[in-house]
Design an enzyme around this catalytic site. Structure first.
Site, PDB file in Angstrom:
ATOM      1  CG  ASP A  32      -1.865   1.200   1.186  1.00  0.00           C
ATOM      2  OD1 ASP A  32      -2.881   1.131   0.488  1.00  0.00           O
ATOM      3  OD2 ASP A  32      -1.567   2.228   1.855  1.00  0.00           O
ATOM      4  CE1 TYR A  37       0.492   7.783   2.760  1.00  0.00           C
ATOM      5  CE2 TYR A  37       1.090   5.570   2.086  1.00  0.00           C
ATOM      6  CZ  TYR A  37       0.159   6.455   2.591  1.00  0.00           C
ATOM      7  OH  TYR A  37      -1.090   6.001   2.934  1.00  0.00           O
ATOM      8  CE  LYS A  66      -3.715   4.916   0.351  1.00  0.00           C
ATOM      9  NZ  LYS A  66      -2.341   4.382   0.404  1.00  0.00           N
ATOM     10  CG  HIS A  99      -4.542   9.861   0.163  1.00  0.00           C
ATOM     11  ND1 HIS A  99      -3.176   9.837   0.064  1.00  0.00           N
ATOM     12  CD2 HIS A  99      -4.827   9.345   1.378  1.00  0.00           C
ATOM     13  CE1 HIS A  99      -2.645   9.337   1.170  1.00  0.00           C
ATOM     14  NE2 HIS A  99      -3.641   9.031   1.987  1.00  0.00           N
ATOM     15  CB  SER A 203      -4.257   3.317  11.659  1.00  0.00           C
ATOM     16  OG  SER A 203      -3.552   4.308  10.956  1.00  0.00           O
ATOM     17  CD  GLU A 212       7.127   7.801  14.637  1.00  0.00           C
ATOM     18  OE1 GLU A 212       7.825   8.137  13.670  1.00  0.00           O
ATOM     19  OE2 GLU A 212       7.152   6.668  15.143  1.00  0.00           O
ATOM     20  CE  LYS A 258       6.329   2.425   9.418  1.00  0.00           C
ATOM     21  NZ  LYS A 258       6.778   3.059  10.682  1.00  0.00           N
ATOM     22  CB  SER A 259       6.332  -3.330  10.889  1.00  0.00           C
ATOM     23  OG  SER A 259       7.473  -3.511  11.717  1.00  0.00           O
ATOM     24  CG  LEU A 265       8.047  -6.441   8.075  1.00  0.00           C
ATOM     25  CD1 LEU A 265       9.286  -6.406   7.182  1.00  0.00           C
ATOM     26  CD2 LEU A 265       6.890  -5.746   7.394  1.00  0.00           C
TER      27      LEU A 265
END
Length: 313
Positions: A32, A37, A66, A99, A203, A212, A258-259, A265
């Site tokens: 994705d 990004y 997107k 998006h 998410s 963060e 996400k990682s 993963l």
């Protein structure tokens, strides 16, 4: 469309190529991406290396990108997808999404790329009156040309989808939205499933990606640290992340955690060899507190919009 994919939002430059390559070697086939990004070139480099090494073929992959808010005018949609294709090193996307249902003033790629929320000249968000119908016509155009095999939307609520479905000649295949145990969006999930629109959860692990950035809304206990999630994880000898992803899978949608860590993963991909009970599912769903982390109405404050910009009902 593989049920579990790899999200690349906030994957840092210098790390994302390694992470994507590791993910592909571990068996991920769903990537994705998005132009804003700022890392599609690195993702593309990882795809190229994986294909050259015989890890994957193009047909094995399902790649999403997107359309950013500044490219909503019909004539700019193809400009945007061509740039993403060039950066990713691909001839077509498996899925291309609007998006956000937010139209902003066009900024040429030569002036600012990756695109951002703030206009580079005014240093503010500048909206324009481009209707979703015009943007969707552009999306249908790139789909008919074969640049995107499927088209869809992201961050759309039920009301916006109802409007889109009235005139869409090609129905949106996917709606990618924020979904996790603190934001279950039951009505929107039910609406999309009734209309045959696949849901993708971004998410899916809750606040992890937002802490963060200071976007965790001051939440004291994130989803992964919630006692209910942790207790269920212990019962199944799984991690809290695996429980959240299994909850998403059993609710009937895809998820894109996400990682950049190889161990995580691998962990996130292995959620198909256990099942949550009906009681587990209810306990997790009851954690819903309508807590939206990714809300432009909040994070756009101070960008020329004192009261934010509410796009969600």
């Amino acid at each position: 469309m593989p049920v579990i994919g790899l999200g690349t939002w906030k994957a840092p430059k210098g790390e994302v190529k390694k992470a994507v390559l590791a993910a592909l070697k571990q068996g991920y086939r769903h990537l994705d991406c998005a132009c804003d990004y700022g890392n599609e070139e690195e993702v593309g480099a990882a795809i190229k290396e994986a294909m050259e090494a015989g890890v994957v073929t193009r047909k094995d992959l399902f790649v999403t990108s997107k359309l950013w808010n500044t490219f909503h005018a019909r004539e700019h949609v193809e400009v945007a997808i061509q740039k993403s294709l060039k950066d990713l090193g691909l001839d077509y996307l498996d899925l291309y999404l609007i998006h956000f249902p937010i139209s902003m003033k066009y900024v040429p790629i030569e002036e600012l790329y990756p695109p951002e929320w703030l206009n580079p000249t005014s240093k503010k968000i500048e909206f324009v009156d481009v209707p979703v119908s015009e943007t969707w016509a552009g999306m249908e155009g790139v789909c008919r040309k074969g640049l995107a095999r499927n088209i869809g939307v992201s961050n759309f609520c039920a009301q916006t989808l109802m409007d889109l479905l009235k005139y869409a000649e090609i129905k949106p295949a996917v709606n990618q939205i924020e979904l996790h145990p603190y934001l279950t969006q039951d009505s929107l999930v039910a609406f999309c499933q009734e209309k045959g629109i696949v849901l993708t959860a971004f998410s899916p692990l809750g606040a992890s990606s937002y802490i963060e950035l200071g976007m965790d809304r001051g939440e004291g206990v994130g989803v992964l640290n919630n006692p209910v999630v942790q207790a269920i994880a212990r019962e199944h000898s799984r991690t809290p992340a695996q429980v959240c992803l299994r909850w998403a899978v059993q609710r009937g949608y895809t998820a894109i955690p996400k990682s950049t860590h190889e161990s995580r993963l691998q962990e996130n991909l292995h959620v198909f060899d256990f099942t949550l009970s009906a009681e587990d599912m209810v306990k997790i769903s009851r954690l819903n507190r309508h807590l939206r982390y990714n809300d432009p109405g909040e994070f756009c404050k101070g960008m020329g919009l004192p009261n934010g910009y509410p796009i969600y009902a």
